[in-house]
Design a protein around this motif. Structure first.
Motif, PDB file in Angstrom:
ATOM      1  N   ALA A 160       0.834  -1.204   0.000  1.00 24.30           N
ATOM      2  CA  ALA A 160       0.000   0.000   0.000  1.00 24.30           C
ATOM      3  C   ALA A 160       0.868   1.252   0.000  1.00 24.30           C
ATOM      4  O   ALA A 160       2.015   1.245   0.445  1.00 24.30           O
ATOM      5  CB  ALA A 160      -0.920   0.007   1.216  1.00 24.30           C
ATOM      6  N   VAL A 161       0.323   2.336  -0.522  1.00 23.15           N
ATOM      7  CA  VAL A 161       0.980   3.640  -0.458  1.00 23.15           C
ATOM      8  C   VAL A 161       0.418   4.389   0.747  1.00 23.15           C
ATOM      9  O   VAL A 161      -0.723   4.140   1.179  1.00 23.15           O
ATOM     10  CB  VAL A 161       0.767   4.449  -1.747  1.00 23.15           C
ATOM     11  N   PHE A 162       1.220   5.294   1.292  1.00 23.12           N
ATOM     12  CA  PHE A 162       0.732   6.092   2.400  1.00 23.12           C
ATOM     13  C   PHE A 162       0.307   7.450   1.872  1.00 23.12           C
ATOM     14  O   PHE A 162       1.105   8.199   1.309  1.00 23.12           O
ATOM     15  CB  PHE A 162       1.809   6.265   3.468  1.00 23.12           C
ATOM     16  N   ASP A 163      -0.976   7.736   2.036  1.00 27.54           N
ATOM     17  CA  ASP A 163      -1.570   9.002   1.604  1.00 27.54           C
ATOM     18  C   ASP A 163      -1.354  10.027   2.713  1.00 27.54           C
ATOM     19  O   ASP A 163      -1.998   9.971   3.765  1.00 27.54           O
ATOM     20  CB  ASP A 163      -3.064   8.790   1.330  1.00 27.54           C
ATOM     21  N   MET A 164      -0.439  10.985   2.505  1.00 26.09           N
ATOM     22  CA  MET A 164      -0.099  11.949   3.547  1.00 26.09           C
ATOM     23  C   MET A 164      -1.246  12.928   3.819  1.00 26.09           C
ATOM     24  O   MET A 164      -1.378  13.423   4.937  1.00 26.09           O
ATOM     25  CB  MET A 164       1.169  12.712   3.161  1.00 26.09           C
ATOM     26  N   ARG A 165      -2.062  13.205   2.842  1.00 23.29           N
ATOM     27  CA  ARG A 165      -3.195  14.120   3.052  1.00 23.29           C
ATOM     28  C   ARG A 165      -4.275  13.471   3.903  1.00 23.29           C
ATOM     29  O   ARG A 165      -4.834  14.108   4.794  1.00 23.29           O
ATOM     30  CB  ARG A 165      -3.775  14.569   1.708  1.00 23.29           C
ATOM     31  N   ALA A 166      -4.548  12.210   3.631  1.00 29.21           N
ATOM     32  CA  ALA A 166      -5.589  11.500   4.382  1.00 29.21           C
ATOM     33  C   ALA A 166      -5.045  10.904   5.671  1.00 29.21           C
ATOM     34  O   ALA A 166      -5.819  10.539   6.563  1.00 29.21           O
ATOM     35  CB  ALA A 166      -6.210  10.406   3.521  1.00 29.21           C
ATOM     36  N   GLY A 167      -3.722  10.760   5.769  1.00 27.93           N
ATOM     37  CA  GLY A 167      -3.122  10.156   6.955  1.00 27.93           C
ATOM     38  C   GLY A 167      -3.414   8.681   7.081  1.00 27.93           C
ATOM     39  O   GLY A 167      -3.530   8.145   8.187  1.00 27.93           O
ATOM     40  N   ARG A 168      -3.509   8.007   5.959  1.00 24.64           N
ATOM     41  CA  ARG A 168      -3.820   6.578   5.974  1.00 24.64           C
ATOM     42  C   ARG A 168      -3.214   5.894   4.758  1.00 24.64           C
ATOM     43  O   ARG A 168      -2.782   6.554   3.806  1.00 24.64           O
ATOM     44  CB  ARG A 168      -5.337   6.360   6.015  1.00 24.64           C
ATOM     45  N   TYR A 169      -3.208   4.546   4.810  1.00 22.21           N
ATOM     46  CA  TYR A 169      -2.698   3.764   3.689  1.00 22.21           C
ATOM     47  C   TYR A 169      -3.805   3.504   2.681  1.00 22.21           C
ATOM     48  O   TYR A 169      -4.991   3.450   3.035  1.00 22.21           O
ATOM     49  CB  TYR A 169      -2.113   2.442   4.183  1.00 22.21           C
ATOM     50  N   MET A 172      -4.692   2.079  -3.642  1.00 21.57           N
ATOM     51  CA  MET A 172      -4.771   2.777  -4.925  1.00 21.57           C
ATOM     52  C   MET A 172      -4.098   4.138  -4.810  1.00 21.57           C
ATOM     53  O   MET A 172      -4.083   4.749  -3.729  1.00 21.57           O
ATOM     54  CB  MET A 172      -6.235   2.973  -5.353  1.00 21.57           C
ATOM     55  N   HIS A 173      -3.550   4.600  -5.908  1.00 18.63           N
ATOM     56  CA  HIS A 173      -2.942   5.931  -5.927  1.00 18.63           C
ATOM     57  C   HIS A 173      -4.037   6.971  -5.711  1.00 18.63           C
ATOM     58  O   HIS A 173      -5.063   6.959  -6.396  1.00 18.63           O
ATOM     59  CB  HIS A 173      -2.245   6.166  -7.275  1.00 18.63           C
ATOM     60  N   PRO A 174      -3.849   7.896  -4.756  1.00 20.03           N
ATOM     61  CA  PRO A 174      -4.917   8.842  -4.449  1.00 20.03           C
ATOM     62  C   PRO A 174      -5.084   9.971  -5.468  1.00 20.03           C
ATOM     63  O   PRO A 174      -6.022  10.777  -5.350  1.00 20.03           O
ATOM     64  CB  PRO A 174      -4.503   9.406  -3.085  1.00 20.03           C
ATOM     65  N   GLY A 175      -4.179  10.064  -6.425  1.00 19.42           N
ATOM     66  CA  GLY A 175      -4.340  11.081  -7.456  1.00 19.42           C
ATOM     67  C   GLY A 175      -3.694  12.416  -7.124  1.00 19.42           C
ATOM     68  O   GLY A 175      -3.977  13.426  -7.771  1.00 19.42           O
ATOM     69  N   HIS A 176      -2.836  12.451  -6.126  1.00 16.06           N
ATOM     70  CA  HIS A 176      -2.075  13.666  -5.804  1.00 16.06           C
ATOM     71  C   HIS A 176      -0.654  13.232  -5.433  1.00 16.06           C
ATOM     72  O   HIS A 176      -0.406  12.047  -5.162  1.00 16.06           O
ATOM     73  CB  HIS A 176      -2.749  14.450  -4.677  1.00 16.06           C
ATOM     74  N   PRO A 177       0.289  14.159  -5.393  1.00 18.27           N
ATOM     75  CA  PRO A 177       1.695  13.769  -5.194  1.00 18.27           C
ATOM     76  C   PRO A 177       2.119  13.556  -3.753  1.00 18.27           C
ATOM     77  O   PRO A 177       3.249  13.121  -3.512  1.00 18.27           O
ATOM     78  CB  PRO A 177       2.460  14.955  -5.796  1.00 18.27           C
ATOM     79  N   ASP A 178       1.257  13.828  -2.793  1.00 19.82           N
ATOM     80  CA  ASP A 178       1.652  13.734  -1.381  1.00 19.82           C
ATOM     81  C   ASP A 178       1.472  12.313  -0.862  1.00 19.82           C
ATOM     82  O   ASP A 178       0.575  12.014  -0.067  1.00 19.82           O
ATOM     83  CB  ASP A 178       0.850  14.726  -0.535  1.00 19.82           C
TER      84      ASP A 178
END
Length: 241
Positions: A160-169, A172-178
């Motif tokens: 999984a990728v870590f979504d820094m904006r959502a603060g969760r794994y 799927m790619h969240p569609g932003h670079p963070d």
């Protein structure tokens, strides 16, 4: 009516030859700026340690909600640091923490638990033996819980990728670079295991520690934009070989 306040000093700026503006963080009123008479002579020398960044103090004043600067009638220490200001490593960490907290607490609400965590953590830093190179990383990790931005580690899955904006794994790619991917995505899991009692066991090179701090400040900056650009991390990067 005169009230008593406990506070942690965030910054002190010379306002005139006889006064300084001292920004404090209190458990009951959040950020509370003071105008403190400094003057000169013996009284000024006695007051100076009480308004140094990160000093833990108690002051009394007639609080006026509409007044931009409160004027304390008295200031006294509630804890006197033994090593924080004199140990070069701890002092460098303290400079970073003071700058970070000064930015962070500009728009936060008062909270007794957050105040107590910060005050107790500074006491831990003061009495720690040795070379506490991971203290600031551990502090930021634990503070995130009090500030409501601790990563949701229950969402972790292999790959999984870590979504820094959502603060969760996310799978799927969240569609932003963070985002954090690959080995970087494991860093939040690693940091979650750190505490002041075991942080010395984490062996990091200077470059690794600096990279982790940059990533943490990037994460904090997404959620609290005021801390996005600090000057003091460069001091830490040079200090911790």
């Amino acid at each position: 009516m005169t009230e008593k306040f406990q506070a942690i000093v965030l910054s002190a700026v010379r306002h005139s030859d006889r006064a300084s503006i001292v920004s404090t963080y209190t458990p009951t009123h959040g950020r509370l700026p003071l105008i403190v008479n400094t003057g000169s002579g013996r009284g000024a020398r006695m007051r100076a340690p009480h308004i140094m960044p990160l000093a833990q103090i108690e002051f009394s004043c007639r609080y006026h909600q509409t007044r931009e600067l409160q004027r304390p009638a008295s200031i006294a220490p509630v804890y006197t640091y033994r090593d924080l200001y004199f140990n070069p490593v701890k002092n460098a960490i303290g400079i970073f923490l003071a700058e970070f907290l000064n930015r962070l607490m500009r728009d936060t609400t008062p909270d007794q638990h957050t105040f107590r965590f910060i005050a107790d953590s500074l006491k831990v830093l003061d009495i720690l033996p040795g070379f506490p190179a991971n203290f600031h990383i551990t502090f930021l990790t634990q503070l995130a819980t009090f500030m409501g931005i601790a990563p949701d580690l229950s969402t972790h899955r292999p790959g999984a990728v870590f979504d820094m904006r959502a603060g969760r794994y996310s799978s799927m790619h969240p569609g932003h670079p963070d985002i954090l991917t690959g080995s970087e995505a494991q860093v939040p899991l690693l940091l979650s295991r750190l505490g002041y009692a075991n942080m010395h066991r984490l062996r990091l090179s200077r470059d690794q520690r600096a990279a982790i701090l940059r990533g943490m400040l990037r994460y904090w900056g997404i959620h609290y934009p005021g801390v996005a650009s600090l000057r003091s991390p460069d001091i830490l990067a040079e200090l911790f070989e």
